[in-house]
Design a protein around this motif. Structure first.
Motif, mmCIF file in Angstrom:
data_model
loop_
_atom_site.group_PDB
_atom_site.id
_atom_site.type_symbol
_atom_site.label_atom_id
_atom_site.label_comp_id
_atom_site.label_asym_id
_atom_site.label_seq_id
_atom_site.Cartn_x
_atom_site.Cartn_y
_atom_site.Cartn_z
ATOM 1 N N MET A 106 0.714 -1.237 -0.098
ATOM 2 C CA MET A 106 0.109 0.091 0.027
ATOM 3 C C MET A 106 0.807 1.338 0.116
ATOM 4 O O MET A 106 0.644 2.274 -0.659
ATOM 5 N N GLU A 107 1.778 1.246 0.941
ATOM 6 C CA GLU A 107 2.737 2.492 0.954
ATOM 7 C C GLU A 107 3.625 2.812 -0.184
ATOM 8 O O GLU A 107 3.784 3.878 -0.572
ATOM 9 N N ASP A 122 -7.947 9.360 -0.025
ATOM 10 C CA ASP A 122 -7.909 9.262 -1.599
ATOM 11 C C ASP A 122 -6.830 8.390 -1.847
ATOM 12 O O ASP A 122 -6.983 7.350 -2.755
ATOM 13 N N ARG A 123 -5.837 8.651 -1.239
ATOM 14 C CA ARG A 123 -4.510 7.734 -1.487
ATOM 15 C C ARG A 123 -4.706 6.249 -1.226
ATOM 16 O O ARG A 123 -4.392 5.409 -2.098
ATOM 17 N N GLU A 124 -5.414 5.983 0.099
ATOM 18 C CA GLU A 124 -5.515 4.929 0.456
ATOM 19 C C GLU A 124 -6.547 3.884 -0.586
ATOM 20 O O GLU A 124 -6.353 2.852 -1.127
ATOM 21 N N ALA A 125 -7.505 4.428 -0.988
ATOM 22 C CA ALA A 125 -8.876 4.072 -1.661
ATOM 23 C C ALA A 125 -8.104 3.771 -3.105
ATOM 24 O O ALA A 125 -8.307 2.787 -3.816
ATOM 25 N N ARG A 126 -7.200 4.714 -3.628
ATOM 26 C CA ARG A 126 -6.800 4.423 -4.782
ATOM 27 C C ARG A 126 -5.713 3.255 -5.090
ATOM 28 O O ARG A 126 -5.693 2.270 -5.887
ATOM 29 N N ALA A 127 -4.720 3.331 -3.964
ATOM 30 C CA ALA A 127 -3.880 2.217 -3.662
ATOM 31 C C ALA A 127 -4.260 0.857 -3.757
ATOM 32 O O ALA A 127 -4.162 -0.066 -4.239
ATOM 33 N N LYS A 128 -5.501 0.806 -2.945
ATOM 34 C CA LYS A 128 -6.214 -0.454 -2.643
ATOM 35 C C LYS A 128 -6.663 -0.957 -4.006
ATOM 36 O O LYS A 128 -6.607 -2.087 -4.447
ATOM 37 N N LYS A 129 -7.445 0.098 -4.860
ATOM 38 C CA LYS A 129 -8.252 -0.223 -6.090
ATOM 39 C C LYS A 129 -7.076 -0.701 -6.980
ATOM 40 O O LYS A 129 -7.313 -1.748 -7.751
ATOM 41 N N TYR A 130 -6.094 -0.251 -7.342
ATOM 42 C CA TYR A 130 -5.090 -0.443 -8.025
ATOM 43 C C TYR A 130 -4.361 -1.999 -7.633
ATOM 44 O O TYR A 130 -3.980 -2.881 -8.518
ATOM 45 N N LEU A 131 -3.988 -2.074 -6.426
ATOM 46 C CA LEU A 131 -3.441 -3.167 -6.027
ATOM 47 C C LEU A 131 -4.582 -4.493 -6.085
ATOM 48 O O LEU A 131 -4.093 -5.738 -6.547
ATOM 49 N N GLU A 132 -5.943 -4.230 -6.121
ATOM 50 C CA GLU A 132 -6.619 -5.214 -6.264
ATOM 51 C C GLU A 132 -6.745 -5.505 -7.676
ATOM 52 O O GLU A 132 -6.816 -6.772 -8.221
ATOM 53 N N VAL A 134 -4.447 -5.448 -9.926
ATOM 54 C CA VAL A 134 -3.242 -6.371 -10.118
ATOM 55 C C VAL A 134 -3.227 -7.756 -9.399
ATOM 56 O O VAL A 134 -2.317 -8.429 -9.362
ATOM 57 N N GLY A 135 -4.362 -7.967 -8.573
ATOM 58 C CA GLY A 135 -4.531 -9.456 -7.978
ATOM 59 C C GLY A 135 -3.854 -9.443 -6.736
ATOM 60 O O GLY A 135 -3.600 -10.496 -6.336
ATOM 61 N N LEU A 136 -3.853 -8.201 -6.084
ATOM 62 C CA LEU A 136 -2.839 -8.374 -4.758
ATOM 63 C C LEU A 136 -3.933 -7.682 -3.551
ATOM 64 O O LEU A 136 -3.349 -7.217 -2.723
ATOM 65 N N GLY A 137 -5.032 -7.947 -3.522
ATOM 66 C CA GLY A 137 -5.828 -7.495 -2.587
ATOM 67 C C GLY A 137 -5.681 -8.088 -1.418
ATOM 68 O O GLY A 137 -6.207 -7.465 -0.440
ATOM 69 N N HIS A 138 -5.257 -9.213 -1.511
ATOM 70 C CA HIS A 138 -4.911 -9.941 -0.099
ATOM 71 C C HIS A 138 -3.434 -9.690 0.392
ATOM 72 O O HIS A 138 -3.070 -10.508 1.238
ATOM 73 N N ARG A 139 -2.711 -8.849 -0.165
ATOM 74 C CA ARG A 139 -1.318 -8.442 0.010
ATOM 75 C C ARG A 139 -1.213 -7.152 0.597
ATOM 76 O O ARG A 139 -0.039 -6.598 0.267
ATOM 77 N N LEU A 140 -2.186 -6.427 0.888
ATOM 78 C CA LEU A 140 -2.195 -5.116 0.911
ATOM 79 C C LEU A 140 -1.153 -4.518 2.073
ATOM 80 O O LEU A 140 -0.563 -3.526 2.259
ATOM 81 N N HIS A 141 -0.853 -5.351 3.086
ATOM 82 C CA HIS A 141 -0.123 -4.886 4.350
ATOM 83 C C HIS A 141 1.207 -5.597 4.717
ATOM 84 O O HIS A 141 2.048 -5.797 5.313
ATOM 85 N N HIS A 142 1.477 -6.633 3.482
ATOM 86 C CA HIS A 142 2.985 -7.085 3.377
ATOM 87 C C HIS A 142 3.858 -6.153 2.815
ATOM 88 O O HIS A 142 3.633 -5.308 2.190
ATOM 89 N N ALA A 158 1.086 -1.490 -10.141
ATOM 90 C CA ALA A 158 0.061 -0.768 -9.577
ATOM 91 C C ALA A 158 0.576 0.591 -9.097
ATOM 92 O O ALA A 158 -0.244 1.788 -9.414
ATOM 93 N N ARG A 159 1.902 0.907 -8.831
ATOM 94 C CA ARG A 159 2.302 2.055 -8.649
ATOM 95 C C ARG A 159 2.368 2.943 -9.933
ATOM 96 O O ARG A 159 2.220 4.326 -9.928
#
Ligand code: ADP
Ligand code: MG
Length: 242
Positions: A106-107, A122-132, A134-142, A158-159
């Motif tokens: 996420m960071e 906004d940043r958090e919502a967008r980061a989550k959206k793009y990580l999802e 690319v198939g990484l919705g389950h790895r947001l805090h790794h 995603a970045r």
């Protein structure tokens, strides 16, 4: 130059010099890319692809020749202007990912948005959206060191997308990814391109280049061919739930 030209390189060369030797990485390269194109750049290892991509991303300057990015001569821009353009206009997916270690996915994805002063929620919502996406919705805090190479590459993607850039520059974006996932990434790139984003992608895989609309081949720092792809290979794109 036509008004819808977004990238114009004219007779650019790049020579790396050290005390012992000189390496000609790019040798008199010229082409233009229009807004909304999807271009693949292909060539063998050492042919100058990454060097070219760094110049297109305004991260480095050519030794000679001229680069006009969206109507502006890059060599005449101030460091501040360059930093703004890189942040606002260009999404860069590096071959070596360039993720921050011991920092969560996420960071990492939020970082360009921090520079752009986008509010935290906004940043958090967008980061989550793009990580999802690319198939990484389950790895947001790794953290970067807790995920695989292929997953790191997807964080880098995603970045690169997070600022919704007009131009997406990607250096071997599928180099570390399984082929079914590579196909998904191509679906995302084509979706962005369908929406009007310009995409320039380096790849050495013909199957991946087939997703673009045009292919530029480089060899020994020179353009050896530049042709429209006869047929664009379409990848499926599935909108993720938000
Ligand atoms: P590619 O991405 O197609 O593999 P590169 O652009 O990385 O090629 O490199 C092109 C050539 O320039 C290669 O011969 C490489 O060894 C050389 N090169 C790349 N970066 C540097 C550098 N910083 N200093 C000296 N030579 C370099
Ligand atoms: Mg390279």
């Amino acid at each position: 130059m036509k008004s819808d030209t977004i990238i114009s390189v004219s007779h650019i060369s790049k020579i790396y010099r050290s005390e012992e030797m000189e390496t000609i990485a790019l040798d008199d390269i010229s082409f233009t890319i229009e807004k909304g194109e999807f271009v693949a750049i292909m060539g063998p290892s050492g042919s100058g692809k990454s060097t070219l991509m760094h110049i297109l991303g305004a991260l480095d300057l050519p030794t000679s020749g001229e680069y006009i990015l969206d109507g502006k001569k890059v060599s005449e821009l101030s460091d501040d202007d360059l930093a703004d353009i890189r942040n606002q206009k260009i999404g860069f997916i590096f071959q070596a990912f360039n993720l921050l270690p011991r920092t969560t996915t996420m960071e990492n994805v939020m970082l360009p948005m921090v520079y752009a002063s986008i509010p935290k929620a906004d940043r958090e919502a967008r980061a989550k959206k793009y990580l999802e996406m690319v198939g990484l919705g389950h790895r947001l805090h790794h953290t970067s060191n807790q995920i695989s190479g292929g997953q790191q590459q997807r964080v880098a993607i995603a970045r690169g997308l997070a600022m919704n850039p007009a131009i997406l520059l990607a250096d071997e974006p599928t180099g570390n990814i399984a082929s079914n996932q590579a196909e998904e990434i191509m679906g995302i790139f084509q979706h962005l391109n369908d929406e009007g984003h310009t995409v320039v992608m380096i790849t050495h895989e013909p199957d991946i280049a087939a997703h673009a609309k045009r292919t530029i081949h480089v060899r020994d720092g020179k353009v050896v061919s530049d042709e429209k792809n006869k047929r664009q290979h379409r990848a499926k794109y599935e909108q993720v739930e938000q």
